[in-house]
Design an enzyme around this catalytic site. Structure first.
Site, short mmCIF file in Angstrom:
data_model
loop_
_atom_site.label_atom_id
_atom_site.label_comp_id
_atom_site.label_asym_id
_atom_site.label_seq_id
_atom_site.Cartn_x
_atom_site.Cartn_y
_atom_site.Cartn_z
N ASP A 1 -26.53 -6.60 -1.22
CA ASP A 1 -27.43 -5.59 -0.66
C ASP A 1 -26.77 -4.22 -0.78
O ASP A 1 -26.06 -3.76 0.11
CB ASP A 1 -27.72 -5.92 0.81
CG ASP A 1 -28.95 -5.19 1.32
OD1 ASP A 1 -29.69 -4.62 0.49
OD2 ASP A 1 -29.18 -5.19 2.55
N LYS B 1 -27.12 -12.11 -4.09
CA LYS B 1 -27.80 -10.83 -4.30
C LYS B 1 -27.24 -9.82 -3.30
O LYS B 1 -27.60 -9.79 -2.13
CB LYS B 1 -29.31 -10.99 -4.09
CG LYS B 1 -30.12 -9.77 -4.47
CD LYS B 1 -31.62 -10.07 -4.40
CE LYS B 1 -32.44 -8.86 -4.82
NZ LYS B 1 -32.28 -7.74 -3.89
N TYR C 1 -22.49 -7.61 -12.51
CA TYR C 1 -23.23 -8.85 -12.70
C TYR C 1 -23.98 -8.94 -14.03
O TYR C 1 -24.67 -9.93 -14.27
CB TYR C 1 -24.21 -9.07 -11.56
CG TYR C 1 -25.16 -7.92 -11.28
CD1 TYR C 1 -26.11 -7.50 -12.24
CD2 TYR C 1 -25.14 -7.24 -10.07
CE1 TYR C 1 -26.97 -6.47 -11.99
CE2 TYR C 1 -26.02 -6.20 -9.81
CZ TYR C 1 -26.93 -5.82 -10.78
OH TYR C 1 -27.79 -4.78 -10.53
N ASP D 1 0.84 -1.20 0.00
CA ASP D 1 0.00 0.00 0.00
C ASP D 1 0.88 1.25 0.00
O ASP D 1 0.53 2.25 -0.65
CB ASP D 1 -0.90 0.01 1.24
CG ASP D 1 -1.99 -1.05 1.17
OD1 ASP D 1 -2.17 -1.64 0.08
OD2 ASP D 1 -2.66 -1.27 2.20
N ARG D 2 1.98 1.17 0.70
CA ARG D 2 2.87 2.33 0.79
C ARG D 2 3.45 2.69 -0.57
O ARG D 2 3.50 3.86 -0.94
CB ARG D 2 4.01 2.02 1.79
CG ARG D 2 4.93 3.19 2.05
CD ARG D 2 5.91 2.86 3.15
NE ARG D 2 6.80 3.97 3.43
CZ ARG D 2 7.73 3.97 4.37
NH1 ARG D 2 7.87 2.89 5.14
NH2 ARG D 2 8.50 5.02 4.55
N LYS E 1 -35.68 -14.39 -2.11
CA LYS E 1 -35.45 -13.54 -0.94
C LYS E 1 -35.35 -14.42 0.31
O LYS E 1 -36.22 -15.27 0.54
CB LYS E 1 -36.58 -12.52 -0.78
CG LYS E 1 -36.79 -11.62 -1.99
CD LYS E 1 -35.57 -10.79 -2.33
CE LYS E 1 -35.33 -9.69 -1.33
NZ LYS E 1 -36.22 -8.53 -1.46
N CYS F 1 -59.77 16.77 3.42
CA CYS F 1 -59.04 16.30 4.60
C CYS F 1 -57.56 16.64 4.46
O CYS F 1 -56.94 16.30 3.45
CB CYS F 1 -59.21 14.78 4.73
SG CYS F 1 -58.21 14.07 6.05
N CYS G 1 -59.52 15.00 10.18
CA CYS G 1 -60.58 16.00 9.91
C CYS G 1 -61.88 15.72 10.64
O CYS G 1 -62.79 16.55 10.62
CB CYS G 1 -60.83 16.10 8.41
SG CYS G 1 -61.66 14.65 7.70
N CYS H 1 -62.39 10.21 11.11
CA CYS H 1 -61.05 10.48 10.58
C CYS H 1 -60.18 11.14 11.65
O CYS H 1 -60.61 12.12 12.26
CB CYS H 1 -61.15 11.38 9.35
SG CYS H 1 -59.53 11.87 8.70
N SER I 1 -36.58 -4.44 -12.73
CA SER I 1 -36.45 -5.08 -11.42
C SER I 1 -36.75 -6.56 -11.58
O SER I 1 -37.31 -6.99 -12.59
CB SER I 1 -37.42 -4.45 -10.43
OG SER I 1 -38.74 -4.53 -10.92
N CYS J 1 -61.81 7.80 4.63
CA CYS J 1 -62.29 9.16 4.86
C CYS J 1 -62.68 9.71 3.49
O CYS J 1 -61.83 9.79 2.60
CB CYS J 1 -61.19 10.02 5.49
SG CYS J 1 -61.60 11.78 5.53
N GLU K 1 -26.34 -16.39 -8.40
CA GLU K 1 -25.42 -15.36 -7.91
C GLU K 1 -25.93 -14.83 -6.56
O GLU K 1 -27.14 -14.80 -6.31
CB GLU K 1 -25.34 -14.19 -8.89
CG GLU K 1 -24.90 -14.58 -10.29
CD GLU K 1 -25.07 -13.43 -11.28
OE1 GLU K 1 -24.40 -12.41 -11.13
OE2 GLU K 1 -25.91 -13.58 -12.20
#
Length: 662
Positions: A112, A110, A217, A30-31, A305, A422, A402, A399, A79, A417, A108
């Site tokens: 998040d 999923k 993906y 990294d350096r 899911k 309202c 109202c 309601c 989706s 209602c 695969e």
């Protein structure tokens, strides 16, 4: 000499970046990486003409934007449909194999996070955007450049679009929340919220510090890479330097898919990032085309899911909310508890019948979960833990906002209602009107709408277009810049096509898809206002319930007056998605189902689809016995073969152009 050194440093840094973030096999420390990056930063600061838009130095951020531009997706970002159990998956498999029996699947994880799309031209990253509503997203290119797992240059010169999920690891979220707690800032509830919030920062330096990553993906045009399967496309983009999640598997049967799900249901807690399910895709690209898409989702893929997490808490009170249609919903006030990564203090109780059937009471200990991982709901009370302090549920009959008497129609579960004045209904209707799928006015969230209503600046949707700078500036959290952006967004929304206005009006049973169907058929709102029941007959997907609802809405004089006022204020009331052509019904394509396949030379697929739809055609993504025409371009494949087997009329692009009058 300097130019040569810049090129050398760029090449090295890109190589080291890919080794570390994609292949997890760094060849330098990294350096050393930081030393080379700092050298390049210093050269570019002294010689700005040597800095390119895809220099490795853009990873540290620096661009500060006033807002995000809208991006129209060339290929809609659909989706996925959901499966929640084995039965759903076996039904999906059965449906697939009836059409394309000789397939296998790719499974695969999923991730998040936040779905984004990346665009490349001549091997350079040129644009990245959020999914948005699937049709229109936001340009977040500067923020995506800071994600080191995203290559800024690739060894491929043609146009390329790659999609994936930007995410934040569990460890990074923990460190970020620790810093936020020390600074007295609100903590992020989960990695998804943290990733989304980070990518919507207007200062890319902030995004850079959030240490996001990304798994790719999907390649919408994978065939152009010479791939025949989805698995091949994942291997191909990994070779190019994209970060692909290594845990995908090709499964030959639905039983192997179920075994994969079972494995990762157990092992997901060991991952350094959050997953909320498994995505299952048909592997063969030709078969994906045959299966096609619905309006919302591909038929060849589904998301399993994981079962919703259930937790115990105390139900402290029951309150009632009023929606834009007047529907009154009971809601549980809970002892705050974390569910699926977020802090929950409210949950829906759906309706009176739901509460009474389960005998849910105030002061009960209850089980709650997130329905579909999104909306908290009360599942059941723990009756065995009752001590006598519990209060049985009683439905209100007036309601809560109202005071109007609530009405429950026969054969309906909900109370309404009916007072159109309202305050709760008005605010909810205003929020619906400005929402993303309706007029899409940035800056008018629920808190701002509530504030404007309480200050008596807006009472109906027309008032939004009468707002003035001097009215907004004195309000809390309304500075010059925010007011300017809000007024610009309001003005821009006037040009929206008719379907957005129709959806925004909140006509019962008219969702965004139905609004599009009505807008394309009637072309202008005046024709829709004057339509009779007979005029709706024969319109695809418009049945008796929708027809009566639209007629009833426009029979109300106050609604017609609202439309006239919106016209006066400059709102477009025409369908502008595609200009409709005169004598449409005389076209050979009117009312016909048309499928496009292969490469078109004069028009793009999208342009051809638009022209066909202008003439009243229904453009589908898959061939079936109901298809009337197949337009076959160059290199037509399985769709052409299937059309020939079914005896469907096949025409070439030239014939199509003649038939549409071009």
């Amino acid at each position: 000499m300097l130019k040569q050194r810049v090129e050398e440093l760029t090449k090295l840094l890109n190589q080291y970046n890919t080794e570390y973030y994609v292949f997890d096999n760094p060849s330098v420390s990294d350096r050393e990486y930081d030393r080379l990056l700092q050298e390049l930063i210093e050269i570019e600061q002294k010689n700005p003409e040597l800095k390119t838009p895809t220099s490795p130095t853009v990873r540290v951020g620096g661009a500060v934007l006033e807002g995000f531009d809208k991006v129209l997706h060339t290929n809609p970002m659909l989706s996925l449909g959901n499966a929640f159990n084995e039965g759903d998956l076996r039904e999906f498999d059965s449906r697939i194999r009836k059409v394309t029996p000789n397939i296998n699947y790719v499974c695969e994880l999923k991730i998040d996070g936040l779905a984004v799309t990346l665009h490349y031209e001549n091997g350079q990253f040129v644009r990245g955007a959020t999914r948005g509503d699937g049709t229109t997203g936001e340009d977040i290119s500067e923020n995506l450049k800071t994600i080191r797992a995203i290559p800024l240059t690739i060894p491929y010169s043609d146009l390329l679009e790659v999609r994936g999920e930007a995410y934040m690891s569990k460890e990074t979220l923990e460190k970020l929340n620790k810093r936020r707690a020390q600074n007295g800032e609100e903590l992020f509830a989960n990695p998804r919220n943290a990733a989304a919030g980070s990518l919507r920062q207007l200062d890319s330096k902030v995004t850079s510090k959030r240490e996001l990553s990304m798994f790719c993906y999907a390649v919408p045009s994978a065939k152009q890479l010479g791939c025949k399967t989805h698995a091949e496309s994942l291997d191909k983009i990994k070779e190019m330097g994209f970060n692909v999640n290594p845990n995908y598997e090709v499964c030959q049967s639905i039983d192997e898919v179920l075994a994969y799900i079972e494995k990762w249901s157990t092992m997901r807690t060991e991952l350094p990032y959050e997953i909320d399910g498994i995505v299952i895709k048909v592997n063969q690209l030709d078969d994906q085309e045959i299966l096609g898409n619905t309006v919302k989702s591909p038929r060849w893929a589904i998301a399993y899911k994981f079962p919703a997490e259930e937790v115990e808490t105390v139900l402290k009170d029951i309150i009632f909310t009023v929606g834009r249609t007047g529907m009154v919903t009971p809601n549980a006030v809970l002892e705050p508890v974390r569910v699926a990564g977020t802090r929950v203090s409210r949950a829906t109780l759906h309706n009176e019948d739901y509460v009474k059937e389960r005998d849910i009471r105030v002061n009960d200990r209850v089980i709650i979960r997130k329905a579909g991982e999104i909306i908290p709901e009360v599942v059941k009370p723990l009756i065995e833990e009752r001590n006598g302090d519990e209060v049985p549920f009683e439905m209100i009959h007036e309601c809560p906002r109202c005071g109007s008497v609530l009405v429950r129609e026969e054969n309906e579960a909900d109370y309404y209602c009916l007072n159109i004045d309202c305050p709760a209904r008005i605010v909810e209707s205003l929020c619906h009107f400005v929402s993303r799928n309706a007029m899409n006015i940035d800056g008018l969230g629920i808190k701002v709408v509530q504030q404007l209503y309480e200050q008596q600046l807006i009472k109906n949707v027309a008032d939004i277009y009468k707002l003035e700078r001097n009215q907004l500036l004195p309000l809390e959290r309304m500075g010059e810049k925010k007011v300017s952006n809000l007024l610009a967004a309001i003005e821009n929304s006037k040009q929206n096509s008719l379907e957005r206005l129709l959806f925004g009006l909140g006509i019962r049973h008219v969702g965004s898809k139905t609004a599009k169907v009505l807008a394309t058929h009637f072309e202008e709102i005046d024709k829709l206002i004057g339509a009779t029941f007979e005029d709706f007959k024969g319109i695809p997907e418009i049945g008796e319930v929708i027809s009566k609802s639209v007629i009833h809405y426009f029979a109300d004089e106050s609604n017609k007056m609202l439309i006239e006022e919106l016209k006066t204020l400059g709102l477009n009331t025409l369908y502008t998605g595609n200009k409709l052509v005169a004598n449409t019904q005389e076209s050979a394509f009117y009312g016909k189902s048309v499928v496009l396949t292969g490469t078109l030379t004069t028009l793009s697929r999208k342009e051809a689809s638009m022209k066909l739809e202008e003439l009243g055609a229904r453009v589908s993504g898959s061939v079936s016995a109901k298809t009337d025409f197949l337009v076959a371009g160059e290199k037509s494949g399985s769709k052409l073969k299937k059309a020939q087997e079914l005896g469907i009329t096949v025409i070439d692009e030239e014939t199509m152009l003649k038939m549409i009058g071009e």
